[in-house]
Design a protein around this motif. Structure first.
Motif, PDB file in Angstrom:
ATOM      1  N   LYS A 106       0.905  -1.113   0.028  1.00 52.30           N
ATOM      2  CA  LYS A 106      -0.087  -0.094  -0.004  1.00 52.30           C
ATOM      3  C   LYS A 106       0.934   1.273  -0.086  1.00 52.30           C
ATOM      4  CE  LYS A 106      -4.027   1.841   0.420  1.00 52.30           C
ATOM      5  NZ  LYS A 106      -5.336   1.582  -0.649  1.00 52.30           N
ATOM      6  N   ALA A 107       1.982   1.107   0.802  1.00 53.78           N
ATOM      7  CA  ALA A 107       2.929   2.308   0.659  1.00 53.78           C
ATOM      8  C   ALA A 107       3.299   2.764  -0.554  1.00 53.78           C
ATOM      9  CB  ALA A 107       4.085   2.026   1.671  1.00 53.78           C
ATOM     10  N   LYS A 108       3.947   1.770  -1.333  1.00 55.91           N
ATOM     11  CA  LYS A 108       4.296   2.010  -2.745  1.00 55.91           C
ATOM     12  C   LYS A 108       3.385   2.537  -3.475  1.00 55.91           C
ATOM     13  CE  LYS A 108       8.165  -1.646  -2.474  1.00 55.91           C
ATOM     14  NZ  LYS A 108       8.599  -2.670  -2.984  1.00 55.91           N
ATOM     15  N   GLU A 109       2.160   1.824  -3.437  1.00 61.40           N
ATOM     16  CA  GLU A 109       1.130   2.216  -4.197  1.00 61.40           C
ATOM     17  C   GLU A 109       0.852   3.878  -4.115  1.00 61.40           C
ATOM     18  OE1 GLU A 109      -3.915   1.650  -4.139  1.00 61.40           O
ATOM     19  OE2 GLU A 109      -2.676  -0.066  -3.963  1.00 61.40           O
ATOM     20  N   LYS A 110       0.740   4.218  -2.711  1.00 60.50           N
ATOM     21  CA  LYS A 110       0.536   5.522  -2.230  1.00 60.50           C
ATOM     22  C   LYS A 110       1.516   6.576  -2.849  1.00 60.50           C
ATOM     23  CE  LYS A 110      -3.648   5.830  -0.924  1.00 60.50           C
ATOM     24  NZ  LYS A 110      -4.550   6.570  -1.404  1.00 60.50           N
ATOM     25  N   PHE A 111       2.724   6.132  -2.794  1.00 56.01           N
ATOM     26  CA  PHE A 111       3.827   6.774  -3.144  1.00 56.01           C
ATOM     27  C   PHE A 111       3.955   7.212  -4.566  1.00 56.01           C
ATOM     28  CE2 PHE A 111       8.181   7.862  -4.833  1.00 56.01           C
ATOM     29  CZ  PHE A 111       8.747   8.730  -3.803  1.00 56.01           C
ATOM     30  N   LYS A 112       3.416   6.227  -5.336  1.00 57.47           N
ATOM     31  CA  LYS A 112       3.304   6.470  -6.891  1.00 57.47           C
ATOM     32  C   LYS A 112       2.227   7.541  -7.061  1.00 57.47           C
ATOM     33  CE  LYS A 112       4.820   1.963  -8.415  1.00 57.47           C
ATOM     34  NZ  LYS A 112       4.491   0.746  -8.612  1.00 57.47           N
TER      35      LYS A 112
END
Length: 327
Positions: free
Chosen positions: A145-151
């Motif tokens: 989820k963190a990587k998704e939100k960072f994008k």
């Protein structure tokens, strides 16, 4: 005969903000030493209580009794000058509440709510107060989820949920930094907040009780160098490039009114008492986000809270004495 009240000033604490707590305590001491009999005790980094006047070790019991050897030190009120542990984290408030001791600052529950960045956000949302978009990581491998939100966000902050003064806080500009920042933040707390980075002005409001009213000061401003953030080093280093402005410039009356209203709404909604500093982001498109609530703000001679209070026309010494004398 000395009819001055005995006031116990506790400071230090042993946490990451121990030294700053000591500087704040010196300012409090200078403000009150002609008015009260002050007993200044340091809680050291190894958990000992030291009377700073005699440099002797003390015994501080859970019922509030304080002794140097066999001599009991009597007091009527306590100022727990702890930034971070064990003041803002709630432990000292719980101790005093159990012992039925009167003290300056928040009760245990309010300290716990506001020191935990995640709990603060849940309360702010429940009160209808805008705050920065975020997600919660429950363990160091909680990355999808963190990587998704960072994008989506392009830039974020990774923050240990239970730390003050930007300890365990990382600005992430590259997704390659994300995993290591999350792992590092978990060294400081059991939960980690991942928050959208907001580009905007950093504004602060002092909220405090004065002559029976809750007062919100005009906002001050923290001006941080571009592409940096208000880290522990920027806050306290003598080489800091950050500037503080006691009265923020170029704000409309409408924005100032909104900042004050939101500050008091948070103060009253969470049932804070005595003092706090409420920090905001204000974007170029006019959005206001409440960033965090500091339940025992810096009280050093150069700290924003006492300076904003004074800029409002109120005396820091009178603020303290009114609370002490009312208890």
């Amino acid at each position: 005969m000395d009819n001055k009240r005995n006031v116990l000033l506790l400071s230090g604490g042993g946490g990451s903000e121990h030294e700053i707590s000591q500087i704040s305590a010196k300012h409090i001491l200078a403000s009150l030493q002609s008015i009260y009999n002050l007993i200044h005790i340091e809680l050291t980094k190894n958990g000992e209580y030291i009377d700073l006047l005699s440099n002797q070790k003390c015994t501080f019991y859970s019922n509030g009794d304080l002794f140097i050897g066999e001599k009991q030190l009597l007091y009527n009120f306590v100022i727990p000058c702890f930034h971070g542990y064990p003041g803002e984290t709630g432990e000292i408030g719980a101790l005093f509440d159990m012992a039925k001791i009167k003290y300056l600052g928040q009760k245990c529950e309010q300290s716990v709510i506001c020191f935990n960045k995640i709990t603060t956000k849940l309360w702010l949302s429940a009160l209808g107060i805008p705050n920065t978009p975020y997600i919660i990581a429950k363990n160091p491998t909680d990355l999808a989820k963190a990587k998704e939100k960072f994008k989506e966000w392009k830039k974020c902050f990774v923050k240990a949920s239970n730390q003050g003064s930007s300890v365990g806080c990382y600005m992430v500009n590259d997704i390659k930094q994300l995993e290591s920042s999350i792992v590092d933040a978990f060294n400081y707390s059991e939960f980690v907040l991942i928050e959208k980075a907001i580009k905007g002005r950093e504004l602060e409001v002092a909220v405090y009780e004065y002559e029976g009213k809750i007062i919100a000061s005009n906002p001050g401003e923290i001006i941080v160098p571009e592409n940096d953030f208000y880290s522990y080093t920027e806050k306290y280093s003598s080489h800091s490039k950050t500037k503080t402005v006691i009265t923020a410039k170029d704000l409309s009356e409408e924005v100032i009114a909104s900042l004050k209203e939101m500050s008091i709404k948070a103060f009253e909604g969470i049932k804070l008492r005595h003092l706090s500093r409420v920090d905001f982001f204000y974007t170029s498109s006019g959005e206001i986000y409440l960033n965090e609530i500091n339940t025992f703000p810096g009280l050093t001679p150069i700290s924003m809270f006492p300076k904003m209070m004074e800029a409002t026309g109120h005396s820091f010494t009178k603020f303290l004495t009114d609370i002490i004398n009312a208890n």
